[in-house]
Design a protein around this motif. Structure first.
Motif, PDB file in Angstrom:
ATOM      1  N   GLY A 108      64.064 -30.952   2.419  1.00  0.00           N
ATOM      2  CA  GLY A 108      62.876 -31.743   2.735  1.00  0.00           C
ATOM      3  C   GLY A 108      61.653 -30.869   2.931  1.00  0.00           C
ATOM      4  N   ILE A 109      61.837 -29.732   3.596  1.00  0.00           N
ATOM      5  CA  ILE A 109      60.722 -28.798   3.786  1.00  0.00           C
ATOM      6  C   ILE A 109      60.237 -28.279   2.429  1.00  0.00           C
ATOM      7  N   LEU A 110      61.163 -27.928   1.550  1.00  0.00           N
ATOM      8  CA  LEU A 110      60.790 -27.415   0.224  1.00  0.00           C
ATOM      9  C   LEU A 110      60.031 -28.460  -0.577  1.00  0.00           C
ATOM     10  N   LEU A 111      60.452 -29.713  -0.482  1.00  0.00           N
ATOM     11  CA  LEU A 111      59.786 -30.776  -1.234  1.00  0.00           C
ATOM     12  C   LEU A 111      58.344 -30.966  -0.789  1.00  0.00           C
ATOM     13  N   VAL A 112      58.101 -30.941   0.533  1.00  0.00           N
ATOM     14  CA  VAL A 112      56.736 -31.150   1.011  1.00  0.00           C
ATOM     15  C   VAL A 112      55.868 -29.922   0.749  1.00  0.00           C
ATOM     16  N   CYS A 113      56.509 -28.772   0.487  1.00  0.00           N
ATOM     17  CA  CYS A 113      55.751 -27.535   0.223  1.00  0.00           C
ATOM     18  C   CYS A 113      55.620 -27.237  -1.270  1.00  0.00           C
ATOM     19  N   HIS A 114      55.957 -28.175  -2.126  1.00  0.00           N
ATOM     20  CA  HIS A 114      55.971 -27.891  -3.564  1.00  0.00           C
ATOM     21  C   HIS A 114      54.601 -27.552  -4.120  1.00  0.00           C
ATOM     22  N   ARG A 115      53.527 -27.988  -3.452  1.00  0.00           N
ATOM     23  CA  ARG A 115      52.164 -27.765  -3.949  1.00  0.00           C
ATOM     24  C   ARG A 115      51.563 -26.454  -3.440  1.00  0.00           C
ATOM     25  N   LEU A 116      52.261 -25.763  -2.527  1.00  0.00           N
ATOM     26  CA  LEU A 116      51.726 -24.532  -1.940  1.00  0.00           C
ATOM     27  C   LEU A 116      51.760 -23.379  -2.944  1.00  0.00           C
ATOM     28  N   GLU A 117      50.942 -22.372  -2.666  1.00  0.00           N
ATOM     29  CA  GLU A 117      50.955 -21.156  -3.477  1.00  0.00           C
ATOM     30  C   GLU A 117      51.792 -20.057  -2.836  1.00  0.00           C
ATOM     31  N   ARG A 118      51.905 -20.093  -1.476  1.00  0.00           N
ATOM     32  CA  ARG A 118      52.658 -19.055  -0.767  1.00  0.00           C
ATOM     33  C   ARG A 118      53.543 -19.713   0.296  1.00  0.00           C
ATOM     34  N   LEU A 119      54.803 -19.329   0.319  1.00  0.00           N
ATOM     35  CA  LEU A 119      55.752 -19.893   1.278  1.00  0.00           C
ATOM     36  C   LEU A 119      56.665 -18.800   1.813  1.00  0.00           C
ATOM     37  N   SER A 120      56.778 -18.749   3.154  1.00  0.00           N
ATOM     38  CA  SER A 120      57.688 -17.810   3.808  1.00  0.00           C
ATOM     39  C   SER A 120      58.587 -18.595   4.750  1.00  0.00           C
ATOM     40  N   ILE A 121      59.901 -18.476   4.557  1.00  0.00           N
ATOM     41  CA  ILE A 121      60.880 -19.174   5.393  1.00  0.00           C
ATOM     42  C   ILE A 121      61.854 -18.146   5.959  1.00  0.00           C
ATOM     43  N   ILE A 122      61.978 -18.126   7.275  1.00  0.00           N
ATOM     44  CA  ILE A 122      62.849 -17.156   7.944  1.00  0.00           C
ATOM     45  C   ILE A 122      63.831 -17.906   8.830  1.00  0.00           C
ATOM     46  N   PHE A 123      65.117 -17.784   8.522  1.00  0.00           N
ATOM     47  CA  PHE A 123      66.167 -18.351   9.349  1.00  0.00           C
ATOM     48  C   PHE A 123      66.949 -17.204   9.984  1.00  0.00           C
ATOM     49  N   SER A 124      66.906 -17.101  11.298  1.00  0.00           N
ATOM     50  CA  SER A 124      67.661 -16.060  11.994  1.00  0.00           C
ATOM     51  C   SER A 124      68.660 -16.701  12.941  1.00  0.00           C
ATOM     52  N   LYS A 125      69.742 -16.003  13.193  1.00  0.00           N
ATOM     53  CA  LYS A 125      70.826 -16.455  14.081  1.00  0.00           C
ATOM     54  C   LYS A 125      71.558 -17.677  13.532  1.00  0.00           C
ATOM     55  N   SER A 126      71.276 -18.073  12.304  1.00  0.00           N
ATOM     56  CA  SER A 126      71.888 -19.287  11.761  1.00  0.00           C
ATOM     57  C   SER A 126      73.373 -19.092  11.457  1.00  0.00           C
ATOM     58  N   GLU A 127      73.793 -17.854  11.183  1.00  0.00           N
ATOM     59  CA  GLU A 127      75.199 -17.581  10.890  1.00  0.00           C
ATOM     60  C   GLU A 127      76.099 -17.961  12.056  1.00  0.00           C
ATOM     61  N   LEU A 128      75.546 -17.902  13.269  1.00  0.00           N
ATOM     62  CA  LEU A 128      76.343 -18.164  14.466  1.00  0.00           C
ATOM     63  C   LEU A 128      76.793 -19.612  14.564  1.00  0.00           C
ATOM     64  N   TYR A 129      76.093 -20.508  13.875  1.00  0.00           N
ATOM     65  CA  TYR A 129      76.334 -21.934  14.072  1.00  0.00           C
ATOM     66  C   TYR A 129      77.066 -22.597  12.898  1.00  0.00           C
TER      67      TYR A 129
END
Length: 503
Positions: free
Chosen positions: A166-187
């Motif tokens: 959903g985040i990617l879909l709403v950001c489809h018109r952007l020129e620059r995107l940075s997504i950082i997921f940390s500690k996600s492996e724990l869950y």
């Protein structure tokens, strides 16, 4: 006719102010009312919040000039936004230092307020996207900002793959995107696997995105394989790709496959490293480098490069201007291959080891550095016993041979503006017995960072005088505490900034 000064022309004052520090701008504002009118807009254009409680009266007076706000807390944003419209704000970056337990309460209040900042072009924020109300409000906020071009989104919880989609879909018109997921492996739990595989298929069916720059980082193998890999297939316009410091081996191989199929004809800048199986990762990285269509302009490689990686860089990327192996080691031969084979380099950073130098036969004397336009060079010299800090002073020693070659080539880089050399050897830049005088032709040097001149805090007079005489453009020196050096240098050139380092 009214007198016009250079400061009345916006382009000229912007050009001038880029060379002024924040302290300089404050002094300019205090000169007179006329100068205050010139420099106040520049002084307040980029605001970094260093206090938890903002100065509301000052912000109220200067809000029309503020274009960038950095490091602001969620609570401060709530406090300010209820009072100020910030109609000209273009860039907003929140800090990450807030109570995680109460974070969602601040986030759900801040996000609707952001919708009113219609001028916003860049947003940097950390959100609790595992909560559905915050996810839904995030989607509404991102969709309501008509001029938004760039988003940096950070999350420290494991979230469902559908949320990321959903985040990617709403950001489809952007020129620059940075997504950082940390500690996600724990869950991650077993039940999530099928959900992420379904999300992968959905992302593959998404329309192409307009992204020119993509930064994607996660400590979860599941996220990298099922989100990033299909996302890359939907981003054919990518010019700059940052895969993070823990790039999985399969992701690099997938990137190699896409490059081989000519999916990224515009790719010019790449950040990657940290594969889990070193040999496998290095082999994949060499493949990636061999398939970039027109060659990279910059590479940040978070690992010690193998021989195939070095050879791929030299063979396919002669146009490269920036190469960064910071924190990782290469041999003297590999350094020489790069400096001889990449003539357009402007910036280079790495650790260089003398471990493989045993005699003069191990020195690449026939390899001359061709990157004569290099402007920024940062080297950490290593490979000797840390307890022996004078080995370079012994004639014929392997360290002496290593350094003689290094500084003979350094002396040819006459366009250098910034030179950082970290080294544990004592007296390396001592004027009488060291290597300082070999750098006399580097007349463009503006910033010089070096290790110990001497253990004696009272020494350094001769070195300071030498720098004054030989480096006319010097503006900044990083040096251990040396009282006499500081005194002489600042007496002769009071505008030079001396920054002390601890050893």
């Amino acid at each position: 006719m009214e007198k016009v000064t250079p400061f009345d022309i916006p382009l000229l004052i912007n050009e001038i102010c880029q060379y002024l520090s924040l302290r300089d701008l404050r002094h300019c504002v205090l000169v007179s009312k006329t100068w205050a009118a010139w420099f106040t807009p520049v002084l307040w254009r980029d605001l970094t919040c260093r206090r938890r409680t903002p100065d509301i009266p000052a912000l109220t007076r200067q809000q029309e000039h503020i274009r960038i706000v950095r490091n602001i807390s969620m609570l401060s944003a709530l406090f300010i936004r209820e009072r100020l419209p910030f109609l000209q704000l273009q860039r907003l970056e929140f800090d990450d230092d807030y109570d995680a337990d109460g974070a969602h309460r601040a986030e759900i209040r801040v996000l609707p307020l952001l919708e009113r900042i219609r001028s916003l072009q860049h947003l940097g924020i950390k959100l609790s996207l595992d909560r559905d109300n915050i996810y839904q409000q995030c989607i509404r906020t991102l969709g309501a900002l008509p001029h938004l071009e760039s988003v940096c989104l950070r999350c420290e919880q494991f979230i469902d793959g559908k949320v990321i989609q959903g985040i990617l879909l709403v950001c489809h018109r952007l020129e620059r995107l940075s997504i950082i997921f940390s500690k996600s492996e724990l869950y991650v739990v077993e039940e999530d696997l099928q959900g992420y595989m379904d999300t992968r298929a959905e992302i593959q069916r998404m329309p192409e995105m307009r992204l020119r720059e993509l930064s994607f980082s996660s400590d979860s193998h599941l996220v990298m394989e099922n989100i990033l890999q299909p996302l890359l297939e939907r981003c054919p316009r990518i010019e700059k790709l940052d895969l993070g410091y823990e790039t999985t081996d399969s992701t690099i191989w997938h990137l190699s496959k896409l490059l081989k199929e000519n999916n990224f004809p515009r790719l010019r800048h790449l950040v990657a490293g940290g594969g889990r199986v070193k040999g496998y990762f290095q082999e994949a990285m060499a493949e990636v480098l061999s398939h970039v269509e027109c060659g990279l302009e910059s590479l940040e490689f978070v690992d010690s490069p193998s021989e195939p990686v070095i050879q791929s860089l030299v063979q396919y990327h002669s146009r490269m201007t920036k190469l960064d192996f910071s924190g990782y080691e290469i041999s003297l031969w590999n350094l020489s291959d790069l400096m001889a084979g990449l003539p357009n380099l402007r910036s280079f950073e790495s650790e260089v080891s003398s471990d493989y130098v045993r005699s003069s036969r191990d020195i690449p004397f026939d390899q001359h550095w061709e990157c004569v336009s290099l402007k920024n060079l940062r080297l950490h010299l290593d490979g000797w016993d840390s307890s022996d800090t004078t080995e370079h002073e012994r004639k014929g020693s392997r360290v002496r041979l290593f350094l003689d070659y290094m500084f003979s080539e350094l002396a040819k880089l006459t366009r250098l503006q910034e030179l950082f050399i970290e080294c544990s050897l004592r007296n390396l830049f001592f004027k009488r017995h060291g290597y300082l005088t070999r750098l006399a032709d580097l007349k463009q040097i503006k910033v010089f960072n070096f290790g110990k001149i001497s253990d004696d805090r009272e020494s350094g007079k001769e070195e300071a005088l030498w720098m004054v005489e030989n480096w006319p453009r010097l503006l900044e020196v990083h040096i251990p505490q040396m009282d006499e050096f500081d005194e002489v240098l600042l007496e002769k050139r009071p505008l030079i900034e001396v920054l002390h380092k601890n050893y």
